[in-house]
Structures are given as C-alpha cells and as structure tokens.
Write a protein that holds these residues in place. Sequence first.
Motif, PDB file in Angstrom:
ATOM      1  N   LEU B 256      -7.383   3.794  -0.634  1.00 52.97           N
ATOM      2  CA  LEU B 256      -6.125   4.500  -0.897  1.00 52.97           C
ATOM      3  C   LEU B 256      -5.720   5.260   0.355  1.00 52.97           C
ATOM      4  O   LEU B 256      -6.513   6.000   0.932  1.00 52.97           O
ATOM      5  N   ILE B 257      -4.460   5.042   0.758  1.00 51.65           N
ATOM      6  CA  ILE B 257      -3.890   5.878   1.813  1.00 51.65           C
ATOM      7  C   ILE B 257      -2.795   6.696   1.153  1.00 51.65           C
ATOM      8  O   ILE B 257      -1.820   6.151   0.651  1.00 51.65           O
ATOM      9  N   SER B 258      -2.995   7.982   1.107  1.00 49.63           N
ATOM     10  CA  SER B 258      -2.019   8.859   0.467  1.00 49.63           C
ATOM     11  C   SER B 258      -1.442   9.793   1.512  1.00 49.63           C
ATOM     12  O   SER B 258      -2.185  10.369   2.309  1.00 49.63           O
ATOM     13  N   THR B 259      -0.121   9.917   1.526  1.00 52.47           N
ATOM     14  CA  THR B 259       0.470  10.943   2.373  1.00 52.47           C
ATOM     15  C   THR B 259       1.423  11.780   1.535  1.00 52.47           C
ATOM     16  O   THR B 259       2.011  11.298   0.572  1.00 52.47           O
ATOM     17  N   SER B 260       1.552  13.023   1.931  1.00 55.00           N
ATOM     18  CA  SER B 260       2.501  13.893   1.250  1.00 55.00           C
ATOM     19  C   SER B 260       3.303  14.635   2.312  1.00 55.00           C
ATOM     20  O   SER B 260       2.742  15.421   3.074  1.00 55.00           O
ATOM     21  N   PHE B 261       4.565  14.315   2.396  1.00 50.43           N
ATOM     22  CA  PHE B 261       5.464  15.018   3.320  1.00 50.43           C
ATOM     23  C   PHE B 261       6.331  15.944   2.494  1.00 50.43           C
ATOM     24  O   PHE B 261       7.165  15.487   1.714  1.00 50.43           O
ATOM     25  N   ALA B 262       6.112  17.213   2.646  1.00 49.60           N
ATOM     26  CA  ALA B 262       6.827  18.188   1.829  1.00 49.60           C
ATOM     27  C   ALA B 262       7.765  18.973   2.726  1.00 49.60           C
ATOM     28  O   ALA B 262       7.331  19.751   3.572  1.00 49.60           O
ATOM     29  N   LEU B 263       9.047  18.725   2.563  1.00 48.47           N
ATOM     30  CA  LEU B 263      10.039  19.363   3.429  1.00 48.47           C
ATOM     31  C   LEU B 263      11.017  20.231   2.660  1.00 48.47           C
ATOM     32  O   LEU B 263      11.596  21.151   3.214  1.00 48.47           O
ATOM     33  N   GLY B 264      11.217  19.910   1.401  1.00 44.95           N
ATOM     34  CA  GLY B 264      12.285  20.576   0.667  1.00 44.95           C
ATOM     35  C   GLY B 264      11.767  21.491  -0.424  1.00 44.95           C
ATOM     36  O   GLY B 264      10.592  21.847  -0.462  1.00 44.95           O
ATOM     37  N   ALA B 265      12.681  21.868  -1.315  1.00 44.46           N
ATOM     38  CA  ALA B 265      12.436  22.679  -2.509  1.00 44.46           C
ATOM     39  C   ALA B 265      12.264  24.163  -2.176  1.00 44.46           C
ATOM     40  O   ALA B 265      11.811  24.538  -1.103  1.00 44.46           O
ATOM     41  N   ALA B 266      12.653  24.993  -3.144  1.00 45.62           N
ATOM     42  CA  ALA B 266      12.390  26.427  -3.046  1.00 45.62           C
ATOM     43  C   ALA B 266      10.918  26.659  -3.351  1.00 45.62           C
ATOM     44  O   ALA B 266      10.244  27.442  -2.691  1.00 45.62           O
ATOM     45  N   LEU B 267      10.447  25.939  -4.339  1.00 43.79           N
ATOM     46  CA  LEU B 267       9.048  26.044  -4.758  1.00 43.79           C
ATOM     47  C   LEU B 267       8.543  24.639  -5.027  1.00 43.79           C
ATOM     48  O   LEU B 267       9.141  23.908  -5.818  1.00 43.79           O
ATOM     49  N   ALA B 268       7.479  24.265  -4.371  1.00 39.98           N
ATOM     50  CA  ALA B 268       6.925  22.928  -4.578  1.00 39.98           C
ATOM     51  C   ALA B 268       5.421  23.014  -4.714  1.00 39.98           C
ATOM     52  O   ALA B 268       4.757  23.751  -3.979  1.00 39.98           O
ATOM     53  N   ARG B 269       4.922  22.272  -5.655  1.00 35.16           N
ATOM     54  CA  ARG B 269       3.477  22.230  -5.847  1.00 35.16           C
ATOM     55  C   ARG B 269       3.098  20.767  -6.071  1.00 35.16           C
ATOM     56  O   ARG B 269       3.670  20.108  -6.940  1.00 35.16           O
ATOM     57  N   THR B 270       2.167  20.285  -5.291  1.00 31.41           N
ATOM     58  CA  THR B 270       1.698  18.918  -5.451  1.00 31.41           C
ATOM     59  C   THR B 270       0.190  18.928  -5.628  1.00 31.41           C
ATOM     60  O   THR B 270      -0.530  19.536  -4.829  1.00 31.41           O
ATOM     61  N   ASP B 271      -0.267  18.288  -6.685  1.00 28.65           N
ATOM     62  CA  ASP B 271      -1.695  18.124  -6.921  1.00 28.65           C
ATOM     63  C   ASP B 271      -2.054  16.660  -6.710  1.00 28.65           C
ATOM     64  O   ASP B 271      -1.420  15.785  -7.289  1.00 28.65           O
ATOM     65  N   ILE B 272      -3.031  16.422  -5.883  1.00 28.00           N
ATOM     66  CA  ILE B 272      -3.477  15.045  -5.677  1.00 28.00           C
ATOM     67  C   ILE B 272      -4.964  14.977  -5.992  1.00 28.00           C
ATOM     68  O   ILE B 272      -5.756  15.774  -5.464  1.00 28.00           O
ATOM     69  N   VAL B 273      -5.323  14.066  -6.866  1.00 31.30           N
ATOM     70  CA  VAL B 273      -6.720  13.892  -7.233  1.00 31.30           C
ATOM     71  C   VAL B 273      -7.113  12.459  -6.941  1.00 31.30           C
ATOM     72  O   VAL B 273      -6.460  11.531  -7.414  1.00 31.30           O
ATOM     73  N   ALA B 274      -8.133  12.270  -6.131  1.00 33.34           N
ATOM     74  CA  ALA B 274      -8.631  10.918  -5.866  1.00 33.34           C
ATOM     75  C   ALA B 274     -10.068  10.848  -6.354  1.00 33.34           C
ATOM     76  O   ALA B 274     -10.900  11.680  -5.980  1.00 33.34           O
ATOM     77  N   LYS B 275     -10.336   9.860  -7.191  1.00 31.78           N
ATOM     78  CA  LYS B 275     -11.692   9.695  -7.742  1.00 31.78           C
ATOM     79  C   LYS B 275     -12.308   8.432  -7.178  1.00 31.78           C
ATOM     80  O   LYS B 275     -11.830   7.330  -7.458  1.00 31.78           O
ATOM     81  N   LEU B 276     -13.326   8.625  -6.385  1.00 28.57           N
ATOM     82  CA  LEU B 276     -14.026   7.480  -5.822  1.00 28.57           C
ATOM     83  C   LEU B 276     -15.086   7.044  -6.832  1.00 28.57           C
ATOM     84  O   LEU B 276     -16.185   7.582  -6.878  1.00 28.57           O
ATOM     85  N   ASN B 277     -14.710   6.076  -7.648  1.00 21.24           N
ATOM     86  CA  ASN B 277     -15.564   5.671  -8.765  1.00 21.24           C
ATOM     87  C   ASN B 277     -16.388   4.424  -8.479  1.00 21.24           C
ATOM     88  O   ASN B 277     -17.285   4.099  -9.244  1.00 21.24           O
TER      89      ASN B 277
END
Lengths: 255, 443
Positions: B256-277
């Motif tokens: 998995l290649i995950s990127t998060s580019f956060a540029l906007g919003a007054a309030l932003a919350r991002t939760d990312i969970v990766a499970k290596l199973n």
Amino acid sequence: MLKIDNLHVRVAGKEILKGLSLEVKAGEVHAIMGPNGAGKSTLGNVLAGREGYEVTQGSVVYEGRDLLELEPEERAAAGVFLAFQYPVEIPGVNNTYFLRTALNAQRRQRGEPELDSMQFLKLVREKLAVLHLKDELLHRAVNEGFSGGEKKRNEIFQLALLEPKLAILDETDSGLDIDALKMVADGVNAMRDPQRAFVVVTHYQRLLDYVVPDRVHVLAHGRIVRSGGPELARELERQGYAWLDAVGQQAGAGP
Amino acid sequence: MNAVTPDSGLHYVEDFTRNKASLPGRQQPWVVALREAAMRRFLAMGFPTRHDEDWKYTSVAPIERGRFLLSSGQPRAVDKPQVDAQALPGVHLLVFVDGHHVPTLSKVDALPAGVSIASLATLLERRRSGIETQFEAAASYPSAFAALNAACMTDGACVHLAKGVRLDAPIHLLFLSVTYGLAAHTRSLVFAEEDSHAVIVEHHAALGTPVYFTNTVTDIVLGRRAQIEHHKLQQESVRAFHIAAITADLAEQSRLISTSFALGAALARTDIVAKLNGEGAECSLDGLYVADSRQHIDHHTRIDHNVPRGTSRELYKGVLDDASRAVFNGKVIVHPDAQRSDAAQTNRNLLLSEHAEIDTKPQLEIWADDVKCCHAATVGQLDAGQIFYLRSRGLDEETARALLTYGFAAEMVQRIEHPELRQRLDGLLRGRLPQQLEAEVLS
C-alpha cells in the motif's frame, strides 16, 4: 572599485577584524592569505552582508557606494559575489531554476530585461562550454548530495553565469583535489577581465600557482600585516605562518 | 469511556430520523439494520471531546454546533467546466456532488475485464451486492464519526479489482461540496484481489467557500501481492470541516502506498489505519499538511505489524504559517508475533510564524524482540544560512523564504510517481506559498 578602510567587525561579541584596510582596483586579483582564525572568512561574509557581523568601525566603499548600507541581494545586483567556503544545500529546488531566478532577480534590480527559459538555456550552454563542465549538476537540487568538489564547481559556475564585478572566493580551494582545483582556477582565469576584480581568500599557496594574483596580503589577528606581489605567497609557503605570532604581539601591544 | 453530554450529536440523530426514508438501500433490510445499529452506536459514543486521548488537541465542537444537514435529495446542478478544471487528465473520473454520485459529470473509460467501479448508492439498493460482508467486518466503529458515516452514508465509490488485473489509468474520485450547511457522508470501498494493481485519488474539493461538513470513510482491502496507491487530496473550502478515516488491510506481500495532502478546510482530521496482516506486506504512508490563517489540520495514523516480516515507512511533513495548528500522531505497533518487522517513521515540521503550533507525537510500541524500528520528529524554522545563501545570489528575502519553504515540502510531491498528479500537487503547493514560484522549480 573596493576600498576598505580601518574595518572593525565583531561576531558574537568578539572582535574579529581589527582595523583591516584594503584597496582593490578593477581588473586586479588580490589574494588574502593567513592562518586559521585570522578573520579571512569574516571578511568575505561581511562584504556579502551576512547577518550577525557587526561593523563597529571603519568603512567599505564599493564603486562609490557605502556597501555596508546595502542588503545582501542589493550587493549581489550591484555585482558583488561571494563564493562560499561551504556552499549551502537547498533540497527540493532545481539548480537550473535557482540560477535563473537568481540571475533574473539581479537583472530586475538593475533594470535589465529578464531572460526567458530559452535565452537562459543558451547562456547556460555557453558558460558550461567555457568552464568545460557537464550539465549533470543542473538537473539536481541545489548542492544537494553534491560532493565537496561539485559544490565548489557549482559556485564557480554561478560566478560565470552571474558575471559579478567583484568576486570574493572564500577558500574555494580548500578540500579540492588537483583536478577540481585546476577547474576552479581555469574558471577564475577565464573570468579575468579589466572590468572585474577578484579577492581570493586562501590558506594555501597552491591555488595561486594557477591563479596568479596581482597583490598578496597577509591577514593576521584581524588586520593586513603585510602586502606584496605574487612572490609573497611563495615566501609564505616556505616560511609558514609562525612568524606572524610576533607581529600579532606587536599589533596587540599597539594603541 | 467517553464523557457524553446528554445531547451530544442529538441534532444528527434527529436529522437522520427525518431523512432515513430517502437514503439509499431503504428497501434492503440489511442496509436498514446497519444504519439503525450504526446510529445507536453513534448515540452511545457521542462526539469525541478533548477528554478523549485521541482528540486531545482537536475540538470537534464546531461540527456539533454546526448542525449540518443530511443531503438526501438530488444534488445541485454544477457546471461541467468547473468540474473539468478539477479533474486530472487521463483518469477514470467519478464525481460526487454534496455526497451524491453524478454520472453526467463523471467519465469512466472502457475498463479492463475484471475491474468494476460502481457507486455505493447503486449497490446499497441491491439485494446481494457482495459488500455486506465488508460492512459487517467494519461494524465495530473506531469513532463516532465512522458510526455516523455508516448510518448516514449517501454514496461513494466501490472499486473491485479481480485477480491479476492491472488498471493503468488512475481512478479519480472527486468529492465536490457546493452547498452551504450540508453534511456529506461518503463511503468508499476498494477490493484488490491477488496481484491486482490500481492507483486511486480521493480528492475533496469545493466550489466557492461554503461552510459544510465532510465525513468520509474509505476501506481498502489488499489481497496477496496486490498493490494499491491511495492518494488523498484534501482541498476543502477554508470554512469547511473535514473528517476522514481510511483503513487498509494488507495480505501477504501486498503493498500500500498512501499519501495524504491536506491543504484546505478550517478543521480537518484524517485517520489512517494500515494493518499488515500477511507476511511480507509493505506500506508507505506519506503526508504533507500546509496550513495558514487559523486552519487546524490533524493526522492520526496507526500501523499494525500483526505478522512477521512486514515493512512500514512513514514520512509526514508540515508547513504551518500564521496562527495555524497541526497535530500529528503516528502510532506504529509491532505485535508479539511480528518478528523481523521493519518500521521507520518521521515527522518534520516547518513553522513559519511564531503563532503557529504543532503537536507531534510519534509512538512506537514494540512487543516483538527481533525488529528494526526507528522514529523521529522535528520542528524547525527556515535556516538563516540558507536564506543568506539565496540572498547573496540576488533573491530578495521573501522569494528566498518561499523557495526554501517550497524546497522543504516538495520532497513529498517528488515522491509521487504519477506525472499528472505530481504536477497538480506541485502547482497546488506553489499556490500556497507567500510568493508565486514558476513551474520548473521542482528538482
């Protein structure tokens, strides 16, 4: 072109330059030699306008203007260039972009038209050919991951591209192998011009075998203690700097 | 337990009750049951407060007070050129407006056999669509927002990649918000079977600067040796509230290649969970947040090394100006069985103003003994030596600062392989600098 008179400079509360005077005319190459800690790098930095260098006394007049009044970028536009002893890495910024931004910023300040990408590229190719440089450094981030030699080559390349009137080389030769040293010297020699002056700051005489100076000055204890022709450099090579201690004690005992 | 105020989220419960009859899947008992159960869960949890450890630095009180309304009807008409301006070239484009898929604005080219891209709303209307099990698996909601999302979900994308299929063109999920006061609860699912590959861009943007609330959830399931790139681009209106959760389950040797580019919003919350199973699974979590004025951007990531020989890499960078604030909380948990795990996590922050603030907390929990793990967090300002170097070459101080800021953040853009996406991100990054830089700056 440049007239430094009785310059006193403090760095972090400590007086490093203690009454340095030097006059450089257009077309001349002056070598400033001296032991470590003599204030050689301080001279380059204060001329380029680095923060934290407090001039407590004296004056620096460059082409009839008070150089110390100018911001670093104004000095650059006025034709003052410092080749850094330790060129700084700027990750993420393409070297070509940086060079074009720098050149155009200077041209804009001087009221000259800016160069577009094509004109700039043409100029870059000309300069690369003169310096016998490959263009690989241009496609990387500014100095990032460059070897010591590559960083110094990049400084000389900037010198060639920006075509300053007064170039100060701050120990550009330190840490270079003989090939890199010759390249630096060839670059400087190719740039020698009746309208351009060089101040070559160096610890060793080595570079001066290739870039033959008009005048050699010995900087010790914050001031020029001796000046002479190219032969002075060779004399220093033979004698080393130990004899300066006596001079320093004299200077220290002065008024 | 959460400290639940008596009416925490009550507005959202009432709004759900009023509108549930018009939500997709209303005729499917499993969907109805799922929504009701999720809403009960939401009500039991209530909105998180600053007393919750995971929400210590981020107050969602404005979302609760905002009383955003479910958008259950037809979305407002949007001009196609405005959408096209946001779309990346050469992609399979799915456009959602205020939480609803709009086929007329979307453009999905001929897909290779074995690839299906459908709207969630369509699948919820079906008796058996195959997505039920995924919802069952995700029913233990990690947060009140995820529960609220399951109760209220209006639409989203469901991507299925059959065994061995490789989709070259990225899938661009464009979630546009256009209407003041609405809440968009979108949910997307990605199933990547063995050896499949795809690139997915989850893009949240707005037309104009309305105040609204995005509450989005994305689940990604990677089969053996599957490779998924998931790029999240958060460009919400500067007055918007954005809550996002991404969960990825990784089977053996998947990547998995995950990127998060956060540029906007007054309030932003991002939760990312990766499970290596699965053994030998690999994940890379990259992120860049750029905030100014009074923006607040929070990232919480969690990587679970559940089995041996997993690799995780994480690099998040932040640029904070004015009185903005960011939170980075990165957990890496190496469970007892996960021998020979290899984990590295880094968070670097550049503060451009003395009023900006970052709360960074890397957390490594290691329960296995044969592992290679490291983490680092830095907070700094622009380097005076670099500024002087640039000024000594003729750049004024402002340009020097812009260039250095760009140079700090550009690393995250450079790591993007897809050229059009990289170019877009580069442009957006340059647009956020105090001074415009030209396009060729990227090294």
